[in-house]
Every structure is written in structure tokens, then in C-alpha cells.
Design an enzyme around this catalytic site. Structure first.
Site, PDB file in Angstrom:
ATOM      1  N   SER A 215       0.836  -1.196   0.000  1.00  0.00           N
ATOM      2  CA  SER A 215       0.000   0.000   0.000  1.00  0.00           C
ATOM      3  C   SER A 215       0.880   1.258   0.000  1.00  0.00           C
ATOM      4  O   SER A 215       1.661   1.451  -0.924  1.00  0.00           O
ATOM      5  CB  SER A 215      -0.956  -0.042   1.193  1.00  0.00           C
ATOM      6  OG  SER A 215      -2.007   0.886   1.039  1.00  0.00           O
ATOM      7  N   ASP A 241      -0.564  -4.585  -3.724  1.00  0.00           N
ATOM      8  CA  ASP A 241      -1.946  -4.109  -3.747  1.00  0.00           C
ATOM      9  C   ASP A 241      -2.095  -2.592  -3.643  1.00  0.00           C
ATOM     10  O   ASP A 241      -2.841  -2.086  -2.800  1.00  0.00           O
ATOM     11  CB  ASP A 241      -2.773  -4.783  -2.637  1.00  0.00           C
ATOM     12  CG  ASP A 241      -4.259  -4.824  -3.014  1.00  0.00           C
ATOM     13  OD1 ASP A 241      -4.550  -5.161  -4.169  1.00  0.00           O
ATOM     14  OD2 ASP A 241      -5.105  -4.492  -2.172  1.00  0.00           O
ATOM     15  N   HIS A 374      -7.076  -6.789   1.127  1.00  0.00           N
ATOM     16  CA  HIS A 374      -6.075  -5.763   0.822  1.00  0.00           C
ATOM     17  C   HIS A 374      -4.698  -6.131   1.367  1.00  0.00           C
ATOM     18  O   HIS A 374      -3.675  -5.879   0.729  1.00  0.00           O
ATOM     19  CB  HIS A 374      -6.536  -4.426   1.406  1.00  0.00           C
ATOM     20  CG  HIS A 374      -5.551  -3.310   1.248  1.00  0.00           C
ATOM     21  ND1 HIS A 374      -4.988  -2.982   0.028  1.00  0.00           N
ATOM     22  CD2 HIS A 374      -5.016  -2.447   2.150  1.00  0.00           C
ATOM     23  CE1 HIS A 374      -4.157  -1.959   0.195  1.00  0.00           C
ATOM     24  NE2 HIS A 374      -4.147  -1.618   1.464  1.00  0.00           N
TER      25      HIS A 374
END
Length: 431
Positions: A215, A241, A374
Site C-alpha cells: 500500500s 496491492d 487488501h
């Protein structure tokens, strides 16, 4: 069964000797064994139930198609003795932790890192977590990677405002929120932490490095690779991701998500339980080691006899002004920076236009985990480690065997002609 058959069966049964009773301590022995084994058994049962929702359906289908399942008699009377939500220590996943002091003209940063040093000239995987997480977000992944690459080193760095990394002013006072969390400063923190680790461990040069970021951490490692702050040591970088387009879209719902998140927890186990039940994390083992590092215990109130609540270490709402700065231009930097490129996503819908074109042109490796949430490195640590290990092997410079230069071959030929000593080459490799 006819009446005659029933009478015959009763007569036979009546003639049999009575069955000996069970000894009085039979069940006690089973209970003692169960007490020894119950903790591990109950943990594995809980984790398998939580980690793979599809497993229950699969098991049920298998059971119905194969007939009766015989239970293990040793565990019939097992009494679970441990809590399957108890926190796990970081020492199960990393060898060391360090607090690396970084003195700058306007501040002093104490970088907190978890480290397993490389051996035998192994590579170093530098891990950077996402916003609101900690270095232990990679704990289970790191253990799986160490199994696959025993000589590899792993350094998980905690960003400022996260985990146990501390930022102080020049006079020694700890800086509070809001922190400066611009992408340039976060990237400088990461590269500085790596160099401080090199000095701490006495490495004469940096080992081959693979950067891995999740992230926000993916944006940070991409920025480090693009800036060349670690020089030619970087073999490649893996981004987990996050892509520019979907990240910018998701920021619009970030405040809504933060509003639905609990402000505090009464215990660490309740915090772990919330992360699992809310599907924020889909792997209970990873949740048990990573979630406790996201919280700290607040001060005890004199008017309240209860234990003080556990609060979030990082207040994500105060970082809002940096959100666009984190991800703007990410796709372009990812595609243009030097080194191998790996992108792991939880769904192909996250690809933006630039990355779709880059994928068709073969500019990077793409891997999709549709069954993951996620936090791909926490939900699927073994699969993520397998992909990252393969990515390293394909970019490993030490495994490359370069052909000799033409000038060197000609010089060897002249030398052999003058001395009369033939060249030691296999048949078919003569000039």
C-alpha cells in the site's frame, strides 16, 4: 427379521459373558492427554475455521461423499486450555530488533526495525508496511520467505508515526502528531534506515536488495528505487496491492471507513477478534502477531477501576493532507524506475490505464490473488513469499553467467599460439 430369528438371537446373546467395565481412571487419562494437546489443537481448529471460509464447504462435501468420519479417540475429551486469540511475540518471526538513531539538522529519528541478518552473501529483503500498520505486518510472510531462502536477510522498517519509530526535535522532545508524512521524507527515512543498519552490522557494502512495500509502503519503495538512493544494490522492487488510479479513488471513502472503525478496545484479544471478524485480516495467525503492535494502552483513569483501553498508535485521520501526495505519479515512477518490477494485486480491477499498457508491453510481472483482501502479505503469506522468492531468483545477478569478452578470447588465443599451450576449452568452443 422374523420372530424365530429374534428368539434365536436373544438366546445367543444371553449366553455371552458380561462385558468388563471400564477402569475408573480411563477418562482421566484421556483428559490428561487432552490437556497436554488441547491448546495446540484448539488453536489450529480456530485458525483453520477463520482463515479459509471455503474449507468448511469443501470438508462437508468430502464428508458426505465418503461416508462416516471416525473421530480421533485421543481428542474426544480434549479441553482447550489456551485462547486462540492470544498475541504472539515478534521473536517467533525475526532474529533481532534495533533502534537506529538518525540525527538530522532539524530532527532526530529513532528508526525501529525488525531484522534477520543475511548469511553467506545472501540478499536483503527490505520491507515497508502501509499506512496505519507496523513492521509486524510482514511477520508471517518473513518467516515463510526465510524457509524458502535460508541465507536471505529480512529487514522490516517501521515508518515515522507508526510502530515504535520515534521522531524527536533537536532539544530532545518527542514530536507529536501531526507528523510530516510526505512521500519524500518517508522515502528518505527508509533508505537512511537501511544504511544505518549497514553501519550497525558492519557490512562493508550493501548486499543485493529487493524492496517490498504494501500500500503506502509500495509507493515508498517505488520512490526509493526511482531516486537511486540505494544505488546499484537494488535488484528490484515489489509493490503489494496499490496502484495510482484505484488508490486515488479509494481515498474518497477513507474517512467513511475510519468512522466505522472502533476508537478503542478493551483488550488485545478483542482487537484481534475485531480484525478477523470484520475481514480486515483473513489470517488469524498473522493477526495475532501484527494487531498488538498497532495499539498502545491508554492512561488509567483514577475514577475507573477497569483496565485502561487500547488505542490506535497511528491516527490516520490527521494524515489526510498527505494522501494525494503519496500516490500521485506512482504508476509512472513504477514503470520507469530501474530494476525488476513485481506487482501483486488482490484483483485485476485495480489496474489503471498506464499499468494495463505496461503489462501488455511486458514491463513488469503481475500476480493476482483474488481470494485475498487488501493485506495480501498477511492473508496469503506463503503464496506471497513464493512469488517474491521467484522474483528474486529471476533477478539475481550472482546467478548470471556472462560470456567472455571477444578481446579476452583473442588475447588468450595469441598467448596460446606463442607459448604452444593449447586453450583449455570444450570441443566446439574453439575460435
Amino acid at each position: 427379521m422374523s420372530e424365530l430369528q429374534r428368539s434365536f438371537a436373544k438366546a445367543k446373546l444371553a449366553g455371552l459373558p458380561p462385558e468388563a467395565p471400564l477402569p475408573p481412571d480411563a477418562f482421566l487419562e484421556e483428559d490428561e492427554y487432552a490437556e497436554e494437546q488441547g491448546d495446540a489443537k484448539s488453536h489450529s481448529l480456530y485458525e483453520s475455521a477463520q482463515d479459509d471460509d471455503s474449507s468448511s464447504a469443501s470438508s462437508a462435501s468430502t464428508a458426505s461423499s465418503t461416508g462416516t468420519i471416525k473421530p480421533n479417540r485421543k481428542h474426544l475429551f480434549a479441553r482447550p486450555t489456551g485462547n486462540p486469540l492470544d498475541p504472539l511475540p515478534w521473536t517467533d518471526y525475526f532474529a533481532q530488533e534495533y533502534y537506529l538513531e538518525n540525527a538530522r539538522p532539524d530532527e532526530v529519528v529513532i528508526h525501529h526495525v525488525y531484522l534477520t541478518p543475511p548469511v553467506n552473501k545472501g540478499p536483503l529483503f527490505v520491507l515497508q508496511h502501509g499506512a496505519g500498520s507496523s513492521g509486524l505486518s510482514f511477520a508471517v510472510f518473513a518467516k515463510e520467505l526465510s524457509k524458502a531462502l535460508p541465507d536471505a536477510g529480512i529487514m522490516s522498517v517501521e515508518a515515522r508515526g507508526h510502530g515504535e519509530t520515534v521522531v524527536k526535535s533537536i532539544n530532545g522532545n518527542i514530536k507529536g502528531e501531526p507528523y510530516d508524512l510526505s512521500i519524500d521524507l518517508l522515502s528518505s527515512d527508509l533508505s537512511d534506515a537501511v544504511k544505518l543498519g549497514q553501519a550497525k552490522l558492519g557490512w562493508t557494502r550493501l548486499p543485493d536488495i529487493v524492496l517490498v512495500g504494501h500500500s503506502l509502503g509500495g509507493s515508498i519503495v517505488t520512490h526509493v528505487a526511482s531516486s537511486g538512493a540505494l544505488g546499484t544494490a537494488v535488484l528490484g522492487y515489489a509493490v503489494l496491492d496499490v496502484v495510482e488510479g484505484s488508490a486515488m479513488d479509494a481515498l474518497q471513502q477513507m474517512n467513511q471507513y475510519l468512522a466505522t472503525r472502533p476508537k478503542s478496545f478493551q483488550s488485545l484479544t478483542s482487537a484481534i477478534d475485531w480484525h478477523i471478524r470484520s475481514r480486515t485480516l483473513r489470517n488469524s495467525l498473522s493477526a495475532r502477531v501484527s494487531v498488538p503492535s498497532l495499539l498502545y494502552q491508554g492512561p488509567k483513569s483514577p475514577s475507573c477501576s477497569d483496565n485502561p483501553p487500547w488505542l490506535w498508535r497511528t491516527d490516520l485521520s490527521v494524515t489526510e493532507r498527505y494522501w494525494p501526495n503519496w500516490f500521485t505519479g506512482l504508476s509512472k515512477k513504477f514503470l520507469e524506475a530501474k530494476g525488476g518490477k513485481l506487482l501483486i494485486l488482490a484483483g485485476t480491477d485495480r489496474l489503471d490505464k498506464d499499468l494495463m499498457i505496461g503489462q501488455m508491453q511486458g514491463k513488469y510481472q503481475l500476480q493476482v490473488f483474488p481470494e485475498s483482501g487488501h493485506f495480501v502479505q498477511e492473508d496469503q503469506p506463503a503464496k506471497t513469499a513464493l512469488i517474491v522468492q521467484d522474483f528474486y531468483r529471476r533477478n539475481d545477478r550472482s546467478a548470471l553467467v556472462l560470456p567472455p569478452k571477444v578481446g579476452d578470447l583473442l588475447q588468450e588465443s595469441r598467448t596460446a599460439h606463442k607459448t604452444g599451450i593449447p586453450l583449455d576449452r570444450p570441443e566446439g568452443d574453439k575460435l
